[in-house]
Design a protein around this motif. Structure first.
Motif, mmCIF file in Angstrom:
data_model
loop_
_atom_site.group_PDB
_atom_site.id
_atom_site.type_symbol
_atom_site.label_atom_id
_atom_site.label_comp_id
_atom_site.label_asym_id
_atom_site.label_seq_id
_atom_site.Cartn_x
_atom_site.Cartn_y
_atom_site.Cartn_z
ATOM 1 N N THR A 71 1.613 161.934 -8.577
ATOM 2 C CA THR A 71 2.676 161.399 -7.725
ATOM 3 C C THR A 71 2.151 161.235 -6.306
ATOM 4 O OG1 THR A 71 4.401 162.519 -9.020
ATOM 5 C CG2 THR A 71 5.002 161.786 -6.818
ATOM 6 N N ILE A 72 2.498 160.106 -5.688
ATOM 7 C CA ILE A 72 2.212 159.882 -4.275
ATOM 8 C C ILE A 72 3.522 160.002 -3.503
ATOM 9 C CG2 ILE A 72 1.559 158.173 -2.526
ATOM 10 C CD1 ILE A 72 -0.521 157.096 -4.343
ATOM 11 N N ILE A 73 3.481 160.741 -2.401
ATOM 12 C CA ILE A 73 4.633 160.868 -1.522
ATOM 13 C C ILE A 73 4.362 160.062 -0.256
ATOM 14 C CG2 ILE A 73 6.198 162.442 -0.326
ATOM 15 C CD1 ILE A 73 6.039 162.950 -3.344
ATOM 16 N N LEU A 74 5.257 159.145 0.098
ATOM 17 C CA LEU A 74 5.117 158.327 1.297
ATOM 18 C C LEU A 74 5.914 158.956 2.438
ATOM 19 C CD1 LEU A 74 5.618 154.741 -0.226
ATOM 20 C CD2 LEU A 74 3.477 156.002 0.097
ATOM 21 N N LEU A 75 5.262 159.128 3.590
ATOM 22 C CA LEU A 75 5.904 159.721 4.768
ATOM 23 C C LEU A 75 5.849 158.722 5.918
ATOM 24 C CD1 LEU A 75 3.979 162.223 3.319
ATOM 25 C CD2 LEU A 75 5.535 163.484 4.783
ATOM 26 N N HIS A 76 7.010 158.279 6.366
ATOM 27 C CA HIS A 76 7.095 157.178 7.325
ATOM 28 C C HIS A 76 6.830 157.618 8.760
ATOM 29 C CE1 HIS A 76 11.016 158.391 8.944
ATOM 30 N NE2 HIS A 76 11.415 158.637 7.705
ATOM 31 N N ASP A 77 6.810 156.647 9.652
ATOM 32 C CA ASP A 77 6.475 156.846 11.062
ATOM 33 C C ASP A 77 7.706 157.165 11.897
ATOM 34 O OD1 ASP A 77 7.064 154.049 10.334
ATOM 35 O OD2 ASP A 77 6.944 153.708 12.482
ATOM 36 N N SER A 78 7.548 157.124 13.222
ATOM 37 C CA SER A 78 8.602 157.558 14.145
ATOM 38 C C SER A 78 9.767 156.589 14.251
ATOM 39 C CB SER A 78 8.012 157.785 15.536
ATOM 40 O OG SER A 78 7.372 156.602 15.986
ATOM 41 N N LEU A 79 9.605 155.359 13.797
ATOM 42 C CA LEU A 79 10.708 154.395 13.777
ATOM 43 C C LEU A 79 10.940 153.854 12.368
ATOM 44 C CD1 LEU A 79 9.966 152.302 17.013
ATOM 45 C CD2 LEU A 79 11.630 154.151 16.737
ATOM 46 N N GLY A 80 10.292 154.459 11.380
ATOM 47 C CA GLY A 80 10.297 153.903 10.040
ATOM 48 C C GLY A 80 11.319 154.533 9.106
ATOM 49 N N PHE A 106 1.714 150.759 -5.488
ATOM 50 C CA PHE A 106 0.955 151.965 -5.822
ATOM 51 C C PHE A 106 1.256 152.410 -7.252
ATOM 52 C CE2 PHE A 106 0.405 153.467 -1.191
ATOM 53 C CZ PHE A 106 -0.934 153.128 -1.190
ATOM 54 N N ALA A 107 2.523 152.410 -7.608
ATOM 55 C CA ALA A 107 2.915 152.843 -8.950
ATOM 56 C C ALA A 107 2.234 151.995 -10.022
ATOM 57 C CB ALA A 107 4.438 152.784 -9.102
ATOM 58 N N LYS A 108 2.247 150.682 -9.822
ATOM 59 C CA LYS A 108 1.680 149.772 -10.811
ATOM 60 C C LYS A 108 0.158 149.887 -10.910
ATOM 61 C CE LYS A 108 5.238 146.162 -10.672
ATOM 62 N NZ LYS A 108 5.529 144.745 -10.315
ATOM 63 N N VAL A 109 -0.514 149.901 -9.768
ATOM 64 C CA VAL A 109 -1.974 149.867 -9.756
ATOM 65 C C VAL A 109 -2.584 151.197 -10.190
ATOM 66 C CG1 VAL A 109 -4.002 149.601 -8.271
ATOM 67 C CG2 VAL A 109 -2.090 148.015 -8.057
ATOM 68 N N LEU A 110 -1.957 152.293 -9.791
ATOM 69 C CA LEU A 110 -2.524 153.625 -10.047
ATOM 70 C C LEU A 110 -1.934 154.318 -11.262
ATOM 71 C CD1 LEU A 110 -2.633 154.889 -6.351
ATOM 72 C CD2 LEU A 110 -4.625 154.427 -7.798
ATOM 73 N N ASN A 111 -0.838 153.792 -11.794
ATOM 74 C CA ASN A 111 -0.076 154.483 -12.828
ATOM 75 C C ASN A 111 0.369 155.864 -12.334
ATOM 76 O OD1 ASN A 111 1.160 154.596 -15.399
ATOM 77 N ND2 ASN A 111 -0.485 155.930 -16.145
ATOM 78 N N PHE A 112 0.894 155.860 -11.125
ATOM 79 C CA PHE A 112 1.438 157.060 -10.486
ATOM 80 C C PHE A 112 2.938 156.877 -10.292
ATOM 81 C CE2 PHE A 112 -1.946 159.538 -7.945
ATOM 82 C CZ PHE A 112 -2.933 159.304 -8.898
ATOM 83 N N ASN A 113 3.675 157.976 -10.331
ATOM 84 C CA ASN A 113 5.008 157.950 -9.761
ATOM 85 C C ASN A 113 4.866 157.949 -8.242
ATOM 86 O OD1 ASN A 113 6.294 158.023 -12.252
ATOM 87 N ND2 ASN A 113 6.600 160.238 -12.220
ATOM 88 N N VAL A 114 5.813 157.325 -7.563
ATOM 89 C CA VAL A 114 5.804 157.273 -6.097
ATOM 90 C C VAL A 114 7.195 157.661 -5.600
ATOM 91 C CG1 VAL A 114 5.422 155.844 -4.051
ATOM 92 C CG2 VAL A 114 4.072 155.434 -6.130
ATOM 93 N N ILE A 115 7.228 158.482 -4.574
ATOM 94 C CA ILE A 115 8.499 158.865 -3.953
ATOM 95 C C ILE A 115 8.390 158.658 -2.450
ATOM 96 C CG2 ILE A 115 10.218 160.676 -3.601
ATOM 97 C CD1 ILE A 115 9.130 162.093 -6.078
ATOM 98 N N SER A 116 9.400 158.017 -1.885
ATOM 99 C CA SER A 116 9.512 157.871 -0.436
ATOM 100 C C SER A 116 10.861 158.427 -0.007
ATOM 101 C CB SER A 116 9.400 156.404 -0.033
ATOM 102 O OG SER A 116 9.602 156.241 1.362
#
Length: 258
Positions: free
Chosen positions: A31-40, A52-62
């Protein structure tokens, strides 16, 4: 690999309802966790989660941090350790999601949160990807924040950001700028977390980053783990937008070595 489903959720953590989005694949490798910026927020990662999910065959959570996007507003004055607090919230979220040993990908403030988390909980992640990270205060950082505050006050950027943050725009904007420009924040430094990191690190920095110099990147030379650096030519703070193919491909290659 196709994404089998994407879903949106809200969970109450500590003091706030936190919004998050998941992209799930069949038989995920990690699993990849996405952490956004100060205005994101999650929405401003645009297509990155699904790709990311498609290319890596990973779950992704933001997820949207307190005060951002679809999460609850957060009007409490930010203390000097507010990013450490965010790392604790991330730890609670990972427990809720029942995610073990994820890879963290943080951008700007999100990269600082990811760095802190990797130092606080070194055995709980499998890799660290950080872009436009801040680990120490520089004059260029403060000047970038001053310019950002001026942009808020002299342009229509608040209307553009309201699409993502609703009526929280001025609260989050001033919480960010006034915190970083305050006298008490000038002693802020998180370099002490770096030697505690145990996993491979990929650092991405735009050559023309308006919020930090190579001092931020070189601070990671004291890491005990393997460090890979990508300095993106002619890119600013948002290197993943300015040079998406290069940054995306570099991340994919890095992740596949873990």
């Amino acid at each position: 690999m196709d994404v089998i489903r994407s879903s949106e959720h809200t969970v109450f953590v500590q003091t706030s309802n936190i919004y998050y989005k998941k992209w799930e694949v069949e038989n995920p490798q990690n699993t990849i966790i996405l952490l956004h910026d100060s205005l994101g927020c999650t929405a401003l990662w645009r297509e990155w989660g699904e790709e990311f999910a498609k290319v890596l065959n990973f779950n992704v959570i933001s997820y949207d941090r307190r005060g951002y996007g679809k999460s609850d507003n957060y009007t409490v004055k930010r203390p000097i350790d507010y990013l450490e607090q965010e790392a604790e919230i991330l730890n609670d979220l990972l427990a809720h999601w029942q995610v073990e040993k994820p890879i963290l990908f943080g951008f700007s403030d999100g990269a600082s949160v990811a760095t802190i988390y990797a130092g606080m909980f070194p055995e709980k992640i499998n890799g660290l990807i950080i872009e436009g990270v801040h680990v120490l205060i520089e004059e260029v950082t403060l000047q970038g924040v001053r310019e950002a505050q001026k942009t808020l006050e002299t342009t229509n950027i608040s209307k553009a950001l309201a699409k993502y943050h609703g009526d929280k725009v001025f609260d989050l904007y001033y919480a960010w700028t006034k915190t970083w420009l305050s006298d008490e924040h000038q002693s802020w430094n998180i370099e002490h977390f770096i030697p505690k990191i145990q996993v491979p690190i990929l650092i991405i920095q735009g050559e023309l980053d308006e919020f930090g110099t190579m001092n931020q990147v070189n601070a990671f030379d004291k890491a005990m783990a393997k460090v890979e650096k990508l300095i993106v030519p002619k890119a600013g703070h948002t290197a993943h937008k300015d040079a998406k193919p290069l940054v995306f491909d570099t991340i994919v290659k890095f992740v596949k070595t873990l």
